[in-house]
Scaffold this motif. Structure first.
Motif, PDB file in Angstrom:
ATOM      1  N   PHE A 171       0.211  -6.160   0.252  1.00  0.00           N
ATOM      2  CA  PHE A 171      -1.103  -5.393   0.582  1.00  0.00           C
ATOM      3  C   PHE A 171      -1.138  -4.904   1.669  1.00  0.00           C
ATOM      4  N   ARG A 172      -0.128  -5.276   2.791  1.00  0.00           N
ATOM      5  CA  ARG A 172      -0.145  -4.050   3.792  1.00  0.00           C
ATOM      6  C   ARG A 172       0.585  -2.946   3.702  1.00  0.00           C
ATOM      7  N   PHE A 173       1.748  -2.363   3.001  1.00  0.00           N
ATOM      8  CA  PHE A 173       2.100  -1.564   2.538  1.00  0.00           C
ATOM      9  C   PHE A 173       1.049  -0.390   1.900  1.00  0.00           C
ATOM     10  N   ALA A 174       0.893  -1.261   0.208  1.00  0.00           N
ATOM     11  CA  ALA A 174      -0.519  -0.379  -0.075  1.00  0.00           C
ATOM     12  C   ALA A 174      -1.600   0.091   0.747  1.00  0.00           C
ATOM     13  N   GLN A 175      -1.675  -0.266   1.793  1.00  0.00           N
ATOM     14  CA  GLN A 175      -2.894  -0.045   2.230  1.00  0.00           C
ATOM     15  C   GLN A 175      -2.176   1.435   3.436  1.00  0.00           C
ATOM     16  N   ASP A 176      -1.315   1.079   4.111  1.00  0.00           N
ATOM     17  CA  ASP A 176      -0.694   2.113   4.660  1.00  0.00           C
ATOM     18  C   ASP A 176      -0.647   2.735   4.195  1.00  0.00           C
ATOM     19  N   ALA A 177       0.418   2.711   3.343  1.00  0.00           N
ATOM     20  CA  ALA A 177       0.621   4.144   1.650  1.00  0.00           C
ATOM     21  C   ALA A 177      -1.023   5.126   1.861  1.00  0.00           C
TER      22      ALA A 177
END
Length: 557
Positions: free
Chosen positions: A227-233
């Motif tokens: 989730f954290r990676f996807a939101q940042d990306a």
């Protein structure tokens, strides 16, 4: 995102509007997810197998000592409900076929659990057409042309969409990177999140998920990092995602606090996945003693002591942390052909939902639109005008022994119980091979979870040579005879195509229920044998290494 991730290759055919989903940018996002998380996924799946071997060898399940500080710390809470998730008293689960999606959006439920998992046969066409359906629904643009030419359009006010992707154990053979199939979880999540996260936010909700088949808090941590990676990306603010975890494995029941803690910045609650939980119970103790043998499945109710302990702990844990506790599905199919049966079914569901609300649940699932109003009114009878009861603390004294004990349960197994499991499994698997993942059988909505329960019970009874109430023991010869007899009944008068599906159903059942080795899931084998496109299908005799192709991840150079 880095430009060093592998290049995805599409190995499935293209259909109408597939190019809107399988865009270069969307595939690059899936590739980035794979590059970041495929290795950890493989490690965690290997750890699952190691733990299963240890438990089969005699290791007992206990609350973990090294995470005791997390359980003891009363100061932490999960995130507040996301927009559109404030009321969860009735959630309708339905697969993402276009017609079932429209029924769900018109149902009046608070939430549509858009299911790409147990209620969806994961063929390539089902999954990508499902992504097209979700793309339209996320924008309020879903429509459905009826046989008379009229067009049904998505209502203005609809349930909040919560996606259930496939579990970590499954692969997607139609998308590969460096010749390796990609994680089905990352494909489902990645395509949906990439295309719809911002659109959902703009419509006053957000990208919300149900997380299936989690077995440990480390797997929850992996999800949180995704989730954290996807939101940042994609430039989505951190903490926008909300996830509800299905507690449907026995090992996860011992780590509820820890799972909530790992996901606390994105967590919306825990849900009771009762059929998968029963399946997991049998699978977890597959090679242990007869004291873990379960009776006929219709003799196991939520009043069974170890299930009551599980429910008590789930509700207590959730409310202590400010999380929603969501009850399991009403699987009754209220048939319109029999009015007496319909009335009895509705009364049964109402009684069940009132019991759940009295136990402390904040909402519940139903599997048919006709049950939505019954569920809503049952919860209203207990909660009144409140949307939930998270403010009511229900202390639990549940012990590790309580979660596994069958004390007081009559372990009665009948020949009819054997026949029911065989018949339900064959009927469901034949429909699953034909592309349907939720099937009405004997006025019950069956999905992959109930069939998993049926087939592991057959395996368990065979492994222990369990004695039937009628006298004989469960042997391979008895099961072969029952399979032949039930197949004769089910295929009588059917055409060649249906008979061929039943032949495939028998192959899957024999592979996953009647062999010395008990596979973790039927879906891995069934998928690679029957639901992949013809050029990708494996022949009979698939071995365990073949089923773990997506886990052959090489460390980056």
């Amino acid at each position: 995102m880095r430009d060093t991730y592998g290049s995805p290759k599409i190995r499935g055919a293209f259909g109408d509007r597939y190019d809107e989903i399988l865009t270069q940018d969307a595939l690059a996002f899936v590739s980035a997810l794979d590059g970041e998380f495929a290795g950890r996924r493989a490690e965690l799946l290997a750890r699952r197998r190691e733990r299963a071997r240890a438990i089969n060898a005699g290791e007992d399940l206990e609350f973990q000592a090294d995470t005791a500080p997390v359980r003891a710390d009363s100061s932490w809470q999960v995130a507040t409900p996301g927009p559109g998730l404030e009321d969860r008293r009735c959630e309708l689960i339905a697969p993402v076929y276009r017609n079932t999606a429209m029924h769900a959006l018109e149902s009046g439920a608070a939430v549509w659990v858009a299911d790409l998992e147990d209620a969806m046969a994961p063929s390539w066409s089902n999954l990508i057409q499902g992504q097209v359906t979700l793309y339209d629904a996320a924008r309020g643009e879903l429509n459905l042309r009826r046989e008379d030419g009229q067009v049904r359009r998505q209502p203005e006010h609809t349930p909040t969409i919560v996606l259930r992707p496939r579990g970590w154990h499954l692969c997607e053979k139609h998308i590969s990177i460096d010749g390796r199939p990609v994680s089905a979880t990352l494909v489902d999540f990645g395509l949906y999140f990439f295309h719809n996260a911002q659109a959902l936010i703009e419509r006053g909700a957000g990208p919300y998920f149900y997380l299936p088949k989690i077995e440990s808090h480390e797997e929850a941590r992996l999800w949180n990092d995704v989730f954290r990676f996807a939101q940042d990306a994609l430039g989505i603010p951190q903490g926008t995602v909300r996830a509800t975890v299905l507690i449907e494995t026995l090992t996860a029941a011992f780590e509820m606090d820890e799972i909530l803690y790992e996901l606390r910045e994105h967590c919306a609650g825990l849900a009771d996945g009762r059929w998968d939980y029963l399946f997991s119970y049998v699978r977890t103790f597959a090679h242990r003693g007869v004291e873990f043998v379960l009776p006929d499945r219709d003799h196991i109710t939520m009043a069974t002591p170890f299930l009551r302990a599980y429910v008590e702990l789930l509700v207590s844990t959730c409310h202590r942390r400010g999380a929603f506790a969501i009850a399991g599905p009403a699987a009754v199919n209220p048939t319109r052909q029999d009015e007496d049966a319909r009335v009895r079914a509705l009364a049964q569901v109402r009684s069940e939902k009132e019991r759940e609300a009295a136990e402390g649940f904040d909402g519940s699932w139903v599997a048919h639109p006709a049950l939505v109003e019954v569920c809503r009114s049952a919860y209203a009878a207990v909660l009144g005008t409140k949307h939930d009861q998270r403010d009511i603390q229900r202390p639990s004294r549940t012990t590790a022994r309580d979660l596994v004990s069958l004390v007081g349960i009559q372990q009665t197994i009948s020949l009819q119980g054997v026949r029911t499991n065989v018949s339900v499994a064959l009927q469901y698997l034949a429909s699953w091979i034909g592309g349907r993942g939720a099937v009405a059988i004997d006025n019950l909505m069956e999905d992959a979870a109930t069939v998993e329960m049926a087939r592991v019970q057959l395996w368990q009874w065979l492994f222990h040579n369990s004695q039937l109430a009628e006298g004989p023991q469960v042997t391979r010869e008895l099961l072969d005879r029952v399979v032949e007899e039930e197949l004769a009944i089910l295929t009588r008068g059917q055409d060649e195509e249906i008979v061929a599906r039943y032949d495939g159903a028998r192959e899957i059942l024999e592979r996953v229920a009647l062999q010395p080795h008990l596979p973790g899931f039927f879906t891995n084998y069934g998928y690679v044998r029957f639901l992949t496109e013809t050029s990708l299908r494996m022949q009979p005799g698939v071995d365990e290494a073949d089923l773990h192709q997506s886990e052959r991840v090489h460390a980056p150079a």
